[in-house]
Design a protein around this motif. Structure first.
Motif, mmCIF file in Angstrom:
data_model
loop_
_atom_site.group_PDB
_atom_site.id
_atom_site.type_symbol
_atom_site.label_atom_id
_atom_site.label_comp_id
_atom_site.label_asym_id
_atom_site.label_seq_id
_atom_site.Cartn_x
_atom_site.Cartn_y
_atom_site.Cartn_z
ATOM 1 N N GLY A 138 1.485 1.468 57.250
ATOM 2 C CA GLY A 138 1.852 2.885 57.215
ATOM 3 C C GLY A 138 1.615 3.490 55.846
ATOM 4 N N GLU A 139 1.689 4.801 55.786
ATOM 5 C CA GLU A 139 1.639 5.523 54.517
ATOM 6 C C GLU A 139 2.898 5.124 53.748
ATOM 7 N N ASN A 140 2.708 4.627 52.532
ATOM 8 C CA ASN A 140 3.879 4.044 51.865
ATOM 9 C C ASN A 140 4.957 5.069 51.520
ATOM 10 N N PHE A 141 4.572 6.319 51.268
ATOM 11 C CA PHE A 141 5.592 7.317 50.949
ATOM 12 C C PHE A 141 6.596 7.417 52.107
ATOM 13 N N PHE A 200 4.899 -2.214 48.032
ATOM 14 C CA PHE A 200 4.444 -1.129 48.909
ATOM 15 C C PHE A 200 2.998 -0.719 48.650
ATOM 16 N N PHE A 201 2.277 -1.546 47.892
ATOM 17 C CA PHE A 201 0.814 -1.458 47.852
ATOM 18 C C PHE A 201 0.318 -2.871 48.156
ATOM 19 N N ALA A 202 0.681 -3.380 49.318
ATOM 20 C CA ALA A 202 0.584 -4.822 49.543
ATOM 21 C C ALA A 202 -0.840 -5.337 49.645
ATOM 22 N N ALA A 259 1.084 12.390 40.080
ATOM 23 C CA ALA A 259 1.921 13.003 41.118
ATOM 24 C C ALA A 259 2.133 12.003 42.250
ATOM 25 N N PHE A 260 1.065 11.321 42.625
ATOM 26 C CA PHE A 260 1.094 10.311 43.686
ATOM 27 C C PHE A 260 2.069 9.186 43.326
ATOM 28 N N MET A 261 1.967 8.700 42.093
ATOM 29 C CA MET A 261 2.824 7.583 41.674
ATOM 30 C C MET A 261 4.277 8.024 41.526
ATOM 31 N N PRO A 303 -11.220 -6.021 48.478
ATOM 32 C CA PRO A 303 -11.545 -5.857 47.063
ATOM 33 C C PRO A 303 -10.362 -6.200 46.162
ATOM 34 N N PHE A 304 -10.593 -7.065 45.213
ATOM 35 C CA PHE A 304 -9.651 -7.356 44.120
ATOM 36 C C PHE A 304 -8.245 -7.792 44.512
ATOM 37 N N PRO A 305 -8.112 -8.843 45.319
ATOM 38 C CA PRO A 305 -6.753 -9.367 45.484
ATOM 39 C C PRO A 305 -6.313 -10.034 44.179
ATOM 40 N N GLY A 328 -9.083 -1.956 59.657
ATOM 41 C CA GLY A 328 -8.262 -1.449 58.561
ATOM 42 C C GLY A 328 -7.588 -2.601 57.816
ATOM 43 N N ILE A 329 -7.224 -2.339 56.556
ATOM 44 C CA ILE A 329 -6.686 -3.405 55.702
ATOM 45 C C ILE A 329 -5.487 -4.103 56.326
ATOM 46 N N CYS A 330 -4.538 -3.309 56.833
ATOM 47 C CA CYS A 330 -3.310 -3.943 57.305
ATOM 48 C C CYS A 330 -3.584 -4.850 58.499
ATOM 49 N N VAL A 379 4.192 -3.376 52.498
ATOM 50 C CA VAL A 379 3.789 -2.112 53.116
ATOM 51 C C VAL A 379 2.370 -1.804 52.666
ATOM 52 N N THR A 380 1.522 -1.489 53.590
ATOM 53 C CA THR A 380 0.180 -1.078 53.188
ATOM 54 C C THR A 380 -0.421 -0.246 54.291
ATOM 55 N N ASN A 381 -1.358 0.639 53.941
ATOM 56 C CA ASN A 381 -1.946 1.462 54.996
ATOM 57 C C ASN A 381 -3.122 0.735 55.638
ATOM 58 N N ASN A 382 -3.730 1.405 56.590
ATOM 59 C CA ASN A 382 -4.778 0.723 57.359
ATOM 60 C C ASN A 382 -6.143 1.317 57.043
ATOM 61 N N GLU A 383 -6.309 1.752 55.759
ATOM 62 C CA GLU A 383 -7.602 2.363 55.460
ATOM 63 C C GLU A 383 -8.688 1.299 55.376
ATOM 64 N N VAL A 384 -9.933 1.757 55.545
ATOM 65 C CA VAL A 384 -11.056 0.834 55.380
ATOM 66 C C VAL A 384 -11.703 1.182 54.045
HETATM 67 C C1 LIG Z 1 -4.928 -2.583 44.633
HETATM 68 S S1 LIG Z 1 -4.560 -2.904 46.250
HETATM 69 C C2 LIG Z 1 -3.324 -4.113 46.190
HETATM 70 C C3 LIG Z 1 -3.860 -5.506 46.205
HETATM 71 C C4 LIG Z 1 -2.821 -6.572 46.333
HETATM 72 N N1 LIG Z 1 -2.002 -6.701 45.162
HETATM 73 C C5 LIG Z 1 -3.463 -7.904 46.657
HETATM 74 O O1 LIG Z 1 -3.309 -8.856 45.897
HETATM 75 O O2 LIG Z 1 -4.118 -7.980 47.667
HETATM 76 C C6 LIG Z 1 -3.708 -1.455 46.723
HETATM 77 C C7 LIG Z 1 -3.504 -1.350 48.215
HETATM 78 O O3 LIG Z 1 -2.644 -0.268 48.478
HETATM 79 C C8 LIG Z 1 -3.049 0.387 49.651
HETATM 80 N N2 LIG Z 1 -2.658 1.798 49.518
HETATM 81 C C9 LIG Z 1 -3.183 2.739 48.703
HETATM 82 N N3 LIG Z 1 -2.562 3.919 48.883
HETATM 83 C C10 LIG Z 1 -1.605 3.713 49.821
HETATM 84 C C11 LIG Z 1 -0.639 4.548 50.439
HETATM 85 N N4 LIG Z 1 -0.512 5.820 50.101
HETATM 86 N N5 LIG Z 1 0.162 4.000 51.382
HETATM 87 C C12 LIG Z 1 0.043 2.691 51.725
HETATM 88 N N6 LIG Z 1 -0.851 1.856 51.163
HETATM 89 C C13 LIG Z 1 -1.662 2.355 50.225
HETATM 90 C C14 LIG Z 1 -4.541 0.225 49.729
HETATM 91 O O4 LIG Z 1 -4.939 0.145 51.057
HETATM 92 C C15 LIG Z 1 -4.771 -1.088 49.003
HETATM 93 O O5 LIG Z 1 -4.953 -2.123 49.895
#
Ligand SMILES: C[S@@+](CC[C@H](N)C(=O)[O-])C[C@H]1O[C@@H](n2cnc3c(N)ncnc32)[C@H](O)[C@@H]1O
Length: 713
Positions: free
Chosen positions: A143-146, A496-498, A196-198, A469-471, A552-554, A523-528
């Motif tokens: 889901g959207e983490n907010f 929440f940026f899992a 603002a996002f953070m 990308p970049f775990p 999607g990622i999740c 928590v993480t969204n399902n974007e590609v």
């Molecule tokens: C830098 S990565 C985190 C990587 C993680 N630490 C790992 O080891 O795999 C950030 C993640 O946050 C997710 N993300 C970015 N914005 C988000 C949002 N608004 N809500 C939920 N997830 C979000 C992205 O999909 C991305 O997979």
């Protein structure tokens, strides 16, 4: 500013709408800090909700045609009417803030929630893996983490022990989206959008962290480090903040004409009385021969819990229910009192002057000590029982002891006694490691932290052929969490940026090393990814299509990775090849004795949802609030009430007595929900429920219990 105020007044007279707008902007400017970080809040953020039905009154965007890789129309429209013509749904739209109106097939629209709109979140279960017996479950929310953070303010306000986040670093390389658009390197507002996002998310994170004892860790690189540092200082004024420099890439990323970057940073934000847990390494370098054995946890709670036999009421005599007395002023150990006579309440106990009794109580229940008074005295004398940190609210200290296995390890030379604390408790270390308990340093330089070797390559073992990308290096996250939750065996950890789920994986490793029951909420969204998005669009797919969402990622990475880590099998059922290294080495195929449950966040509609359906949607939130362990109550039972392992729900107040009895019987029940709109009846049912059980009222219209608006910080 009085001239400006006067001009605004005049503007308001001539054009009230313009005047009001000007006044609002003026107020924002005038309210800004003189020092520190100033940035636009870019309100409001909005999130596209592919898959959510388009309904009258809702906000939508018009999607680009299938097959197109255009960005499409970014404007927001309000749906004024939906009608069916020849079996197809058409939506009548009017442009927000304008009179433009059009009619579009509903299939070409995507629903949008602006952050200032009220939302009614729900959770739909999407699977899980259960190999951990009665341990609390790790949870993953797509889901959207907010909005997920908002929902967690109902379930976890002030309860989270550690948050670890690795947010998008805003490198300008299409690494994150603001309002569903990638933020490009040349976007003039790139930094303020990121802030603002953070900020919106950190403010919510603060509500979830235990203000008295918790830590937030944020990883970052040099692009946003300094702005993030200021933002954190402003958001957590009472916290103590430390910066860790962490080498993550031996070869380094070359910067033409500049220095080669080999590191990133972790900001540790310490709240309340929390202190960093020492470990056998300070992480400053690889230890001798790259070997770092862990000194396992040796102190365990002396209170028996978990079964009926652990309760005082189970026994006719009360030899295991006695007070450990501490000095009321200093908190120092004083003596061990006599067992309390059967039927007597601790409330009636008169402690010796100047002392405070510590009873074997857990969650308000009368439990028992693990051993008799005589043994307790012996253990304190020998330094194998001790008192933990004083609780600032109650003034009490937990009583912990060393298990017989630990004492055997001292006898056989595995552990050595390094010394004694001021209060006489033994301090142990691993034989051969003279100084086994060092605090972590502020520079970390360990092979195990290299992201490529122990992030990407490690992930590929669990999910062959899938890209992320970049775990982070699994071991880097594990070490960071050990600093903040190494001594909290029941810690609740949130990320929440899992992303690929490294944090949950690291929590499972920590649990394995010390028998902990920590749980991780991911928590993480399902974007590609940006490239994948382009490719999918070209094939005619859109977000919301099952083929798109499956990538999607999740759904494609986070959940399968956590499942593969627990089972030791890849998604195709092959045993994972390879061994864990460094701290605790064993075959990855062994997996973990852990549970994990997966969910997707939904946005419910208060009017268009039936009563039973609404309950189903909030049911996982009720279970989460009760600790995410044991059975989940998923439907409204005919009996009018249900009691699961850790919580119960009373739906029909006429059944209050039966419910009360069932709650009383359930020896692990810690939370009792009561569904009613009637204050008086709620109070009266609450009085019938056993002490020590938290009673929580739920409105009959379930969604109302979880209504959130996205007010700005
Ligand atoms: C830098 S990565 C985190 C990587 C993680 N630490 C790992 O080891 O795999 C950030 C993640 O946050 C997710 N993300 C970015 N914005 C988000 C949002 N608004 N809500 C939920 N997830 C979000 C992205 O999909 C991305 O997979």
């Amino acid at each position: 500013m009085s001239r400006l105020t006067e001009l605004i007044r005049q503007a308001k007279e001539k054009d009230p709408a313009l005047g009001t707008e000007l006044e609002r902007e003026y107020r924002t400017l005038a309210g800004r800090r003189a020092f520190g970080l100033n940035f636009e809040r870019h309100r409001p953020e909005a999130v596209e909700l592919p898959g959510r039905p388009v309904r009258r009154g809702g906000k939508v965007r018009i999607l680009p045609p299938r097959g197109s890789s255009e960005r499409g129309d970014r404007r927001l429209w309000r749906v004024t009417r939906v009608e069916k013509v020849d079996g197809e749904r058409w939506a009548h739209l009017s442009l927000l803030g304008d009179d433009e109106a059009i009619v579009v097939p509903a299939a070409d629209l995507v629903a949008v929630a602006e952050f200032r709109d009220p939302i009614y979140p729900g959770l739909v279960p999407t699977g899980g893996v259960h190999l951990g017996g009665d341990k609390p479950a790790h949870t993953v929310v797509n889901g959207e983490n907010f909005h997920v953070l908002k929902a967690l303010t109902y379930t976890h306000r002030g309860k989270v022990d550690a948050i670890y986040i690795d947010p998008p670093y805003n490198t300008g390389a299409r690494d994150w989206k603001y309002n569903n658009d990638y933020v490009e390197g040349d976007d003039l507002y790139r930094h303020s959008k990121w802030l603002a996002f953070m900020e919106r998310r950190l403010v919510l994170a603060k509500e979830l962290l235990n203000p008295d004892n918790s830590v937030l860790i944020v990883t970052i690189d040099e692009v946003e480090l300094h702005r993030l540092g200021l933002l954190i200082e402003q958001t957590f004024p009472a916290a103590s903040v430390q910066l860790v420099t962490s080498v993550i890439n031996r070869a380094g990323s070359p910067r033409p004409g500049r220095l080669t970057r080999v590191e990133e940073y972790l900001l540790f934000v310490f709240l309340g009385t929390v202190s960093a847990a020492p470990w056998s390494s300070n992480l400053l370098s690889d230890d001798r021969n790259n070997r770092t054995e862990t000194m396992p946890t040796v102190w365990f709670s002396a209170i028996r819990v978990g079964s009926r036999k652990a309760l005082r009421s189970y026994y006719a005599d009360t030899a295991l229910f006695y007070p450990v007395l501490i000095d009321s002023e200093t908190g120092a150990f004083h003596s061990v009192g006599q067992p309390l006579a059967p039927g007597k309440s601790p409330v009636d106990y008169k402690p010796p002057a100047g002392t405070t009794p510590i009873w074997p109580m857990s969650n308000g229940r009368e439990q028992t000590w693990r051993f008799s008074r005589e043994k307790m005295i012996e253990a304190f004398d020998a330094g194998t029982a001790r008192l933990g940190r004083r609780d600032p609210e109650t003034g009490l200290r937990p009583v912990t002891y060393m298990r017989p296995g630990t004492l055997a390890s001292i006898s056989d030379g595995t552990f050595v006694v390094l010394g004694r604390t001021e209060e006489g408790a033994m301090e142990l270390g691993l034989a051969g490691e003279e100084s086994a308990t060092k605090p972590a340093a502020t520079v970390w330089n360990r092979t195990s932290h290299y992201a490529r070797d122990h992030g990407s390559k490690l992930l590929a073992k669990f999910l062959p052929g899938r890209d992320f990308p970049f775990p982070k290096s699994l071991y880097a996250v594990e070490d960071a969490l050990r600093v903040v939750a190494g001594d909290k065996l029941n810690a609740i950890v949130l990320d929440f940026f899992a992303g690929s789920g490294t944090t949950a994986h690291a929590v499972m490793r920590l649990n394995k090393q010390d028998g902990g029951r920590r749980q991780c909420i991911s928590v993480t969204n399902n974007e590609v990814s940006s490239d994948e998005q382009r490719r999918l669009r070209k094939t005619g797919l859109r977000p919301g299509d099952p083929e798109w969402e499956a990538l999607g990622i999740c759904d494609h990475i986070t959940k399968p990775r956590i499942e593969a880590a627990v089972t030791g099998r890849t998604p195709t059922g092959e045993p994972v090849k390879g061994d864990y290294k460094f701290t605790d080495e064993f075959p990855m195929a062994e997996g973990f004795e852990e549970n994990a449950d997966f969910f997707t966040l939904t946005y419910e509609n208060l009017v268009a949802i039936g009563h039973n359906r609404a309950f189903e949607r909030v049911a996982p939130l009720l279970w989460l609030r009760a600790g995410a362990s044991g059975r989940r109550i998923t439907t409204i039972p005919r009996t009018g009430w249900d009691v699961a392992d850790t919580y119960g729900i009373l739906f029909d107040l006429d059944e209050a007595s039966a419910y009360g009895r069932a709650v009383e019987k359930g020896d692990q029940v810690r939370l009792a929900y009561v569904v009613t709109d009637d204050d008086r009846r709620f109070q009266s049912v609450g009085r019938q429920l056993p002490d020590g059980v938290e009673v929580v009222r739920l409105y009959e219209s379930y969604l109302l219990n979880f209504s959130f608006t996205g007010a700005e910080p």
